[in-house]
Design an enzyme around this catalytic site. Structure first.
Site, PDB file in Angstrom:
ATOM      1  N   GLN A  41       0.801  -1.212   0.000  1.00 39.05           N
ATOM      2  CA  GLN A  41       0.000   0.000   0.000  1.00 39.05           C
ATOM      3  C   GLN A  41       0.843   1.276   0.000  1.00 39.05           C
ATOM      4  O   GLN A  41       0.318   2.366   0.207  1.00 39.05           O
ATOM      5  CB  GLN A  41      -0.921   0.011   1.231  1.00 39.05           C
ATOM      6  CG  GLN A  41      -1.965  -1.080   1.230  1.00 39.05           C
ATOM      7  CD  GLN A  41      -3.219  -0.709   0.456  1.00 39.05           C
ATOM      8  OE1 GLN A  41      -3.367   0.399  -0.036  1.00 39.05           O
ATOM      9  NE2 GLN A  41      -4.132  -1.654   0.344  1.00 39.05           N
ATOM     10  N   HIS A  52      -4.297   0.678   3.520  1.00 39.33           N
ATOM     11  CA  HIS A  52      -5.347   1.635   3.154  1.00 39.33           C
ATOM     12  C   HIS A  52      -4.776   3.014   2.875  1.00 39.33           C
ATOM     13  O   HIS A  52      -5.094   4.004   3.533  1.00 39.33           O
ATOM     14  CB  HIS A  52      -6.403   1.728   4.258  1.00 39.33           C
ATOM     15  CG  HIS A  52      -7.108   0.445   4.534  1.00 39.33           C
ATOM     16  ND1 HIS A  52      -8.103   0.319   5.465  1.00 39.33           N
ATOM     17  CD2 HIS A  52      -6.948  -0.799   3.998  1.00 39.33           C
ATOM     18  CE1 HIS A  52      -8.532  -0.937   5.510  1.00 39.33           C
ATOM     19  NE2 HIS A  52      -7.844  -1.631   4.615  1.00 39.33           N
TER      20      HIS A  52
END
Length: 238
Positions: free
Chosen positions: A50, A119
């Site tokens: 991420q 995220h």
């Protein structure tokens, strides 16, 4: 390609691609598949799926002869000069040299934005209003290895935090910036404060797209189901 993340159609009839783990901006000619590396960054940090070199946005005036051959990039970096790692996200502006087919003259647009190992959001797009939009995820808070981290997707900054350039509440947000990184004068006022925050309450929005009507849409990842396509409106809590 090493984990291509952003793919953007350029005015030069090439695909402009960020390679997340190679820290490269690569242009691909779809006619013959030939590739040209426009930039390799040396200050990107990546360790998981991420982070690294993420979003890319091309200035609308790129290659129009107006002297604004700019490309905007979003990437994670290590803000800790010591042995530890403190992830932050930076948005930078680069100037494209069409003769050499390279990007250079980096300028920081906005940095020290919160970042983590999950995220991450990170999508960049320039809207028809000439503003730069950036998506930020909730950093995986309250999920898997980050279960004990509080979710700050609905936190809003105070005036004092903005004065101190403390962007720690910019998690789970879609930000709207002037192209120099300033807060637009017509951004929404939330909790009595006008900040870079355009809308908030997101988990992990990794897609941004403007329709021909000028409406902004975001695609957002759920945990394993409940993915969303959201119509993004100023000041709204999602």
């Amino acid at each position: 390609l090493a984990n291509p993340w952003e793919v953007t159609w350029g005015p030069d009839q090439h695909l402009w691609i960020t390679e997340r783990t190679a820290f490269r901006v690569t242009r691909v000619n779809p006619v013959d598949g030939s590739r040209t590396v426009a930039l390799t960054l040396d200050d990107v940090y990546s360790s998981v799926v991420q982070d690294g070199l993420l979003g890319l946005a091309l200035h609308p005036d790129l290659l129009t002869g107006r002297g604004r051959d700019y490309v905007y990039l979003a990437y994670t970096y290590d803000a800790d000069p010591g042995a530890g790692v403190t992830r932050r996200l930076r948005v930078g502006r680069y100037t494209y040299d069409s003769a050499g087919e390279t990007l250079g003259s980096p300028q920081v647009v906005l940095d020290n934005l919160p970042a983590h190992d999950d995220h991450g959001g990170g999508r960049l797009i320039i809207g028809p209003d000439g503003k730069l939009y950036l998506s930020r995820g909730d950093q995986g808070s309250n999920f898997l290895a980050n279960y004990c981290n509080p979710v700050r997707a609905q936190d809003l900054p105070t005036a004092a935090a903005l004065a101190a350039r403390d962007w720690s509440s910019y998690q789970g947000k879609i930000l709207r910036l002037d192209l120099d990184g300033a807060i637009p004068a017509d951004n929404p006022v939330s909790n009595g404060v006008r900040s870079h925050i355009y809308s908030y309450g997101f988990r992990n929005p990794q897609g941004l797209s403007f329709a021909a009507t000028g409406r902004l849409y975001a695609s957002e990842h759920g945990p394993s189901t409940d993915d969303e396509v959201d119509l993004i409106e100023a000041g709204k809590n999602y």
